[in-house]
Design an enzyme around this catalytic site. Structure first.
Site, mmCIF file in Angstrom:
data_model
loop_
_atom_site.group_PDB
_atom_site.id
_atom_site.type_symbol
_atom_site.label_atom_id
_atom_site.label_comp_id
_atom_site.label_asym_id
_atom_site.label_seq_id
_atom_site.Cartn_x
_atom_site.Cartn_y
_atom_site.Cartn_z
ATOM 1 N N GLU A 41 0.850 -1.199 0.000
ATOM 2 C CA GLU A 41 0.000 0.000 0.000
ATOM 3 C C GLU A 41 0.881 1.244 0.000
ATOM 4 O OE1 GLU A 41 -2.609 2.411 3.305
ATOM 5 O OE2 GLU A 41 -2.807 0.226 3.313
ATOM 6 N N LYS A 131 -11.183 -1.245 7.097
ATOM 7 C CA LYS A 131 -9.971 -0.949 7.853
ATOM 8 C C LYS A 131 -10.344 -0.414 9.230
ATOM 9 C CE LYS A 131 -6.013 2.235 7.662
ATOM 10 N NZ LYS A 131 -5.197 3.094 6.774
#
Length: 212
Positions: A41, A131
């Site tokens: 990421e 998340k």
């Protein structure tokens, strides 16, 4: 799209890459990949992050590596990242337009949430994973607490996950974990071999925790 989600959950860890510049971000990405982590990421806090995503997408094309964009706050940024090659979008917060945009492009989207209400809202909007951030505020118990009433919630805690507690996060029911500074700390002193070693240690601990 499901293939990307499955790959992220398979290794069980997403490397959250923050860096002082694009060159450092690329070096961290290579080191993490070498350690066996498939989900990378690249956060929008990295200078020239979109260019980094584009470069890494080309470099790792055809490999089992998935490049995503992190710290994405709106649909416009999400679209720019996707066009640059990002295979998934991660945000610290929930933005409905961003989720819709990612769905439109058939790219997995992982918005941030903290409460059960936010988790359900994100799932209803089309989030593929949610998340839990900042996870450090509650520790692994937040995963069990959320999955009590919402057992189907696919949660990815980020913030506060370390080698010392990653097994607890997995055993609590996390689909995967997001790890930043505790994974990439070696990069601050230019020790990218340490980053690779730490990545391998995370992969091993997650695998063992899942066996149990």
């Amino acid at each position: 799209m499901m293939n990307t989600i499955n790959k992220l959950q398979e290794t069980g860890i997403v490397a959250v890459i923050r860096a002082q510049n694009g060159d450092e971000a690329v070096k961290i990405a290579r080191a993490v990949k070498k350690g066996g982590i498939k989900g990378l990421e690249i956060t929008m806090t990295v200078p020239g992050a979109v260019d980094v995503i584009s470069e890494l997408s080309k470099e790792f094309e055809g490999e089992e590596i998935i490049i995503g964009a992190g710290s994405v706050l709106d649909a416009e940024t999400a679209r720019t990242c996707i066009l640059a090659g990002a295979e998934y979008i991660v945000s610290p917060s929930f933005n409905e337009e961003m989720v819709k945009l990612a769905n439109r492009y058939q790219k997995p989207v992982i918005p941030g949430a903290m409460t059960v209400t936010e988790v359900v809202k994100a799932m209803e909007a089309g989030a593929d994973l949610v998340k839990i951030f900042p996870a450090s505020l509650f520790g692994p118990k937040i995963i069990k607490a959320i999955k009590g009433p919402v057992p189907q919630a696919p949660l990815l805690p980020t913030g506060g996950v370390s080698l010392d507690n990653v097994a607890e996060w997995i055993k609590a029911g996390s689909a995967a974990v997001g790890v930043g500074s505790s994974l990439t700390a070696g990069a601050k002193t230019g020790d990218f071999d340490k980053v690779t070693q730490t990545a391998a240690a995370f992969v091993e601990k997650i695998a063992k925790a899942r066996e149990v």
